[in-house]
Structures are given as C-alpha cells and as structure tokens.
Motif scaffolding. Structure first.
Motif, PDB file in Angstrom:
ATOM      1  N   SER A  72       0.842  -1.208   0.000  1.00 43.27           N
ATOM      2  CA  SER A  72       0.000   0.000   0.000  1.00 43.27           C
ATOM      3  C   SER A  72       0.872   1.251   0.000  1.00 43.27           C
ATOM      4  N   ILE A  93      -7.011   7.725  -3.915  1.00 43.05           N
ATOM      5  CA  ILE A  93      -6.909   6.633  -2.946  1.00 43.05           C
ATOM      6  C   ILE A  93      -8.272   6.323  -2.321  1.00 43.05           C
ATOM      7  N   VAL A 247      -5.219   1.583  -7.854  1.00 42.96           N
ATOM      8  CA  VAL A 247      -5.759   1.431  -6.503  1.00 42.96           C
ATOM      9  C   VAL A 247      -6.938   0.456  -6.496  1.00 42.96           C
ATOM     10  N   THR A 289      -2.102   3.559   2.229  1.00 46.25           N
ATOM     11  CA  THR A 289      -1.828   4.040   0.872  1.00 46.25           C
ATOM     12  C   THR A 289      -1.640   5.554   0.899  1.00 46.25           C
TER      13      THR A 289
END
Length: 496
Positions: A72, A93, A247, A289
């Motif tokens: 991540s 994200i 993502v 992330t």
C-alpha cells in the motif's frame, strides 16, 4: 495417506450432489474444532450447518491483517511519482478503495451457499464454463498476485540481508524468496482455522509497527508539495484514471471473499458480513496508501525500501522488515488458500494441501523471475493496471448474479456436476456469464491505458484509462440482459 481421490469416491460424491471433500491428507480428515494448528478438513465441499460457527465481526481482522501493507505504501508513492499532487493522490486513494464494497458484497454468498466462491461461480458460467474462467481469473491471476506481494517482501528482506553483511547475490535473493514463500504456503495449508486464529494478533502487531513507520514519514512530510510540472488537461485526467485503476485493482482481485465467510452460520446477517469485510479492508488500505503518497512528497520513493529505511533508527529497520514479511505472509496466505480451492474447483482431483503447494511453486517461480530479471516497480504498476481487464468484469458478473438471485444459493446443488444438473445449462456452459466476461473483457481492453499497452478506446480519449468502468458496466449489462432471457434458463434449478 490418500492424496488423490479414487474414481469411485469422487464419482459417488458427485452422484449424491456433494463433491469429495478433499480433506487434509495428514490428519484424520474428520471435521473438528478449528485451531491454528489443526489442518482444515474441508475443501470445496459444502459446510454443514452444524459445523458453522463464529460471528461476522471476525472478518474484520481477517481482512485488516493483509491490508496493513507495505505494498500500500508503494502504491501510494507511485501515484505521486506519476505526477499527481498530494491532494489529487488522496482523492484517488479514497475513491479507488471504495471498490472494496464489491468485495464485501460478494462475501455474503459464502454463508448463503456454504461453499467457496469458485464453486458459487458455477451458477454464473456453468459447470464447464466455470473451469475455463477460473483458470484465468482465479488461478493464473492469483499466482501473479502471489509473485507481486512476495516480490515486495523479498526486496525488503534482501536489503536486510545486506545490512547484516551478506553479499547480495542470486543465491541470497533466491533463499529469501523461498523462505518467505514457504512460510506463506504453510499458513495456507493449515487453512481457515489458522487464518481465523492468527490474523487478529497479526493485525494488531502490524498496525502498531506501521503506525510507527507512519510517524517517521509524517514527521518529514512536505504538506505543501506540488509536482515539479503540474499536470493539466488530458495529461491530468490520464494520470488520475491510471492511478484509480491501480488502486481499485486490489479490491477487484479479491473474488475469494466468500471463501472466508462460508463457515459463518447461514442465518448471519448479510449486512454484518459485508460491513465487517468492507471496514477491515477499506480502513487500513486508505490509511497506509495515503501514508505512502505523503512519503513521496519528501522521500525518493523510486526505491521505497531504501527511502523508508533511511529515515528509521537502525534498531527499528529489522522490526520493519519482519512486519513487511509478516504482512506478505498474511496477504498471500489468503490468496494461496483460495487459489488451492480454485484448483480443486477447476477439476483437479487432488487434496486442498497439494493444490496449495502447486500454486505456491508457480508463484515462487514468478517471484524469482520478477526479482532476478525484471524491475519491481514496473512489475507493480503494469500488472495492477492490466489485471483489471479480467477482474473487473468477473466482479461485475458476480455482483449481478447475487442481485438477480437475491443471494439464494443451494451449496449442494452447486456441487452437483452431473449432465442435466441444475447448473449444467447448455452443454456445461452458461452463455449469459461467458458472453458477459468476453464482451466485458473486450470493452476493458479497448480502454486500457498503460505504458505497456494502450487500447484504441483509450487513445481516442487522450490516453484516458477507462478499463474498469467500461469492462464492469458492459459485463453487468450483458449478464443482466442475457440472463433474463427465458432461453438462457439462468435460474433453472436455483430460482430467486
């Protein structure tokens, strides 16, 4: 110890509507209380109601442990390296991780059917068609994800070996990879009980370590960061779409969520199953992330292992590397576990343990190639964008099937592979599902926009990668349209 099922055993199980259980070959094979050190007795067979147990909230740690992730951090940093500002990266994200809602939604079919996602998908593709789809979307992609995560952990492990004075060589690199892979395969071999018991403590331990890492990163963050050359117009939209695809590729790849929920009692509320699955995956994915994106504002994250270790005290580096390895083991433990079940669903009459070993060997070989031959960061971004061509349509078909059937599945019927059985459809193929996958995959391929391949559709819109919305929309619509046709007989034998 019986590894291969005899023909008579398997045929008898099929005639009765229940596949051979493919129980653990090193135990008695008799079901019993699940512990972290007891081999799971069940394979893809139906879990009887009397052996169902647990609460939906246990799914939180099962999904949190693999998503408190070094990968991540790498993905978050990649978004900034693509030229996005910090604010833009953070929006990507959050939006991309909302796709965990699909993973959470399909998990509700596990308690309903009492069997694995790779068996439930027979309702969508037919007995024979399902095997074809699983080879690609359930098995080869699983091997690629094993390699991707093992590569991330191996890069950190190899760096740690160098810190301890070992000369980094192909032999040392290969040894690190094999040791990490072996630990992962051992976890997957022990199966559901080990995953359920170990992932709670693991999620707590990993969260604590990554919070410390995050503190080091946030303390050096450049909150006013702007890319050297601000993206505008088509270039900006292309970067946003590409980042979104990277993502969202993670949640779209987890079609195995029913596998981890199938031991819950059938009366378990669907909203609780979906809710705890979503929270366990979404929250750590977004947080870490985002931390990776913040790290790229002040660190050279083109070499993430070197950059992160450079801001940590020397004593903490081994702790961090061990956490990375443990996270990878937990992440790939889920993948290898479900990939072994998928291999059984494809039709190989081997035990769950041997199925896990087969996928483990393939994933290890791919990892060795990616580390010793290919560039790691290129592997990450290219693979994550390309796999959505298949995983997006597959997820859309699964979601649509649950909606159309109102989550009514009979696990014993799904395990009946006889000609003329409820899910035999047309010579073993459900053309609603097959056509949805093919047309959805083609639509996604037309709108892929990567450095490796750019489809004509993406070219026509300035390189904008729209593979996920295009593939999922087309697949869902085709499945709904063809599946509703009386000729398709989609609900013949298992009506909503």
């Amino acid at each position: 110890m019986a590894v291969m099922h005899s023909t008579s055993e398997a045929d008898g199980a099929t005639r009765s509507g229940e596949e051979a259980p493919a129980s653990a070959p090193w135990g008695t094979g008799a079901p019993g209380p699940e512990t972290a050190v007891r081999l799971e007795a069940h394979g893809i067979d139906h879990i009887p109601e009397g052996e169902r147990h647990g609460k939906a909230r246990s799914l939180f740690s099962v999904w949190a442990a693999p998503n408190v992730s070094y990968l991540s951090l790498v993905v978050g940093a990649a978004l900034v390296l693509m030229g996005l500002s910090l604010e833009q990266a953070l929006w990507v994200i959050v939006v991309g991780n909302l796709f965990w809602a699909f993973t959470a939604f399909i998990s509700i079919s596990g308690p309903s059917a009492g069997t694995t996602g790779s068996v439930i998908s027979r309702a969508m593709y037919g007995i024979r068609g399902n095997k074809v789809v699983l080879v690609v979307t359930g098995w080869l992609i699983a091997a690629a994800y094993l390699a991707l995560n093992w590569s991330a952990a191996s890069v950190a492990g190899i760096g740690l070996a160098g810190r301890f004075g070992l000369e980094v060589s192909p032999l040392v690199s290969s040894t690190v990879i094999v040791v990490i892979a072996a630990a992962t395969i051992a976890l997957a071999v022990y199966g559901h009980g080990a995953i359920l018991r170990l992932y709670g403590p693991l999620s707590i331990l990993l969260t604590l370590v990554f919070i410390v890492v995050s503190a080091f990163i946030l303390g050096r963050a450049d909150w006013s960061y702007q890319p050297p050359e601000a993206l505008e117009g088509a270039s900006l939209w292309a970067a946003l779409a590409g980042g979104f695809a990277i993502v969202a590729s993670a949640p779209l790849s987890y079609s195995n969520s029913p596998d981890l929920a199938r031991y819950l009692p059938s009366r378990t509320r669907a909203s609780a199953v979906a809710g705890w699955t979503f929270l366990g995956a979404f929250l750590p994915s977004v947080v870490f992330t985002a931390v990776g994106a913040v790290a790229a504002t002040s660190l050279d994250m083109s070499d993430p292992e070197k950059a992160l270790e450079g801001i940590m005290p020397g004593w903490f580096v081994p702790v961090f590397v061990v956490a990375v390895v443990l996270n990878t083991v937990s992440n790939n433990g889920l993948t290898a576990y479900s990939a072994g079940l998928t291999l059984q669903s494809i039709g190989l009459r081997i035990s769950r343990v041997w199925a896990v070993l087969v996928i483990g060997v393939l994933g290890t070989a791919m990892t060795l190639y990616s580390i010793l031959v290919f560039d790691f960061l290129t592997s990450v971004s290219t693979m994550l964008e390309l796999v959505t061509v298949l995983t997006g349509p597959a997820m859309a078909v699964f979601v649509m099937d649950i909606v159309m059937r109102r989550n009514h599945y009979d696990g014993k019927q799904l395990l009946d592979q006889d000609r003329g059985g409820p899910f035999w459809y047309d010579a073993g193929f459900n053309w609603a599902g097959i056509s949805a996958m093919v047309l959805g995959g083609l639509a996604a391929a037309l709108f892929v926009g990567t450095t490796f391949w750019t489809g004509p559709g993406a070219d026509a819109v300035g390189g904008l990668s729209l593979s996920i919305p295009a593939g999922m929309t087309v697949a869902a619509f085709v499945y709904w349209l063809v599946g509703r046709s009386p000729r398709a007989g989609l609900f013949r034998g298992n009506p909503a």
